[in-house]
Design a protein around this motif. Structure first.
Motif, PDB file in Angstrom:
ATOM      1  N   THR A   1       0.599  -1.270  -0.171  1.00 45.85           N
ATOM      2  CA  THR A   1      -0.151   0.150  -0.041  1.00 45.85           C
ATOM      3  C   THR A   1       0.427   1.410  -0.313  1.00 45.85           C
ATOM      4  OG1 THR A   1      -1.911  -1.543   0.458  1.00 45.85           O
ATOM      5  CG2 THR A   1      -2.245   1.249   1.134  1.00 45.85           C
TER       6      THR A   1
ATOM      7  N   GLN B   1      -7.543   0.215   0.164  1.00 46.73           N
ATOM      8  CA  GLN B   1      -8.115   0.038   0.988  1.00 46.73           C
ATOM      9  C   GLN B   1      -9.271   0.365   2.346  1.00 46.73           C
ATOM     10  OE1 GLN B   1      -4.577  -0.911   2.608  1.00 46.73           O
ATOM     11  NE2 GLN B   1      -5.694  -4.113   2.043  1.00 46.73           N
TER      12      GLN B   1
ATOM     13  N   ASP C   1      -6.349  -0.161  -4.703  1.00 40.62           N
ATOM     14  CA  ASP C   1      -5.953  -0.973  -3.744  1.00 40.62           C
ATOM     15  C   ASP C   1      -6.554  -2.587  -2.727  1.00 40.62           C
ATOM     16  OD1 ASP C   1      -3.894  -2.021  -1.270  1.00 40.62           O
ATOM     17  OD2 ASP C   1      -4.061  -0.368  -0.935  1.00 40.62           O
TER      18      ASP C   1
HETATM   19 MG   LIG Z   1      -1.870  -2.861   1.988  1.00 44.10          MG
END
Ligand SMILES: [Mg+2]
Ligand SMILES: Nc1ncnc2c1ncn2[C@@H]1O[C@H](COP(=O)(O)OP(=O)(O)O)[C@@H](O)[C@H]1O
Length: 253
Positions: free
Chosen positions: A47, A91, A168
């Motif tokens: 990320t 996310q 993501d």
């Molecule tokens: Mg991640």
């Protein structure tokens, strides 16, 4: 578009967060129209890599170039303009709870464009249709399932017709069939928008399905592992351990 000039590039990038080195000396080139998939164990920096490419995190050392421009050298207006070319689904990129599905998609269009309400509504309807959420037009996020929320997030990320899209874990928490269907949809949208796509996933099936090129993040190191066709023959024990889902190996869990 010049296919030989990277649309995104990292040059000797190191990222430190909270006094910890998360990514070290990363060099990476991503070309127009490519679909890059980032894999790697949880907590190793996927990320962070995605957000650094998207200009959310500034590198501690090195340079991140978007269409040849260093994020660091851009004035805030230029950053704002550039950010419009980017679609991001993170996310924890929460939808606006107090806005309907349609209003969530309309939001970036109202913020960043001069389009009138009719034009905006027509884009919203098209995007809702793209992600099979036509019936959810007037529903609020809490009235939608997890998978529907994810699809709404994708529609919102695509609202400004981005040329570079960051996802993501777009299929996280979905059963395999839905997840397969969603990845197919993402590929269709990529074609439709003619965009470059960078996707983080922890699901190897999705990686094979989505990627032109697969990149791995382990212990702060970022390296290319190949194409879906060549990855099986990659001899790197970290790659083998990860794609075969083995507990034993160089990656510590
Ligand atoms: Mg991640
Ligand atoms: N904003 C932040 N501040 C401090 N540390 C962070 C921040 N974001 C991520 N990290 C740390 O960076 C590391 C990599 O995180 P992340 O990129 O989210 O992993 P992954 O996506 O691969 O699961 C973790 O140790 C995480 O705690």
């Amino acid at each position: 578009m010049d296919q030989t000039k990277p649309v995104l590039e990292m040059i000797d990038v190191t990222i430190e967060l909270g006094g910890k080195v998360i990514l070290k000396d990363v060099n990476l080139k991503i070309f127009p129209g490519e679909s890059i998939v980032i894999i790697g164990p949880s907590g190793h920096g996927k990320t962070v890599l995605l957000k650094t490419l998207a200009g959310v995190f500034a590198p501690t050392k090195g340079h991140v170039l978007v269409e040849g421009e260093d994020w660091q050298n851009l004035e805030s207006q230029e950053k704002h303009d550039l950010a419009q070319k980017l679609g991001m689904l993170f996310q924890k990129d929460a939808l606006f709870d107090s806005l309907t599905a349609a209003e969530n998609i309309a939001f970036p269009l109202k913020e960043h464009t001069q389009k009138n309400p009719e034009e905006i509504e027509s884009i919203v309807l098209k995007l809702l249709d793209y992600v099979n959420l036509t019936e959810a037009h007037d529903k609020f996020p809490h009235e939608l399932s997890g998978g529907m929320q994810r699809r709404l997030g994708i529609a919102r990320a695509l609202a400004l017709s981005p040329t570079i899209v960051f996802y993501d874990d777009p299929t996280a928490g979905q059963d395999p069939i839905r997840s397969d269907a969603m990845a197919e949809r993402i590929l269709e949208l990529k074609k439709e928008f003619n965009s470059t796509m960078i996707t983080v996933t922890s699901d190897m099936l999705r990686a094979y399905q989505l990627a032109d090129r697969i990149i791995m993040v382990v212990n702060g190191e970022v390296f290319e592992v190949g194409t879906p066709e060549t990855i099986e023959s990659n001899k790197d024990p970290r790659v083998q351990q990860f794609i075969n889902g083995q507990i034993q190996g160089p990656i510590r869990y």
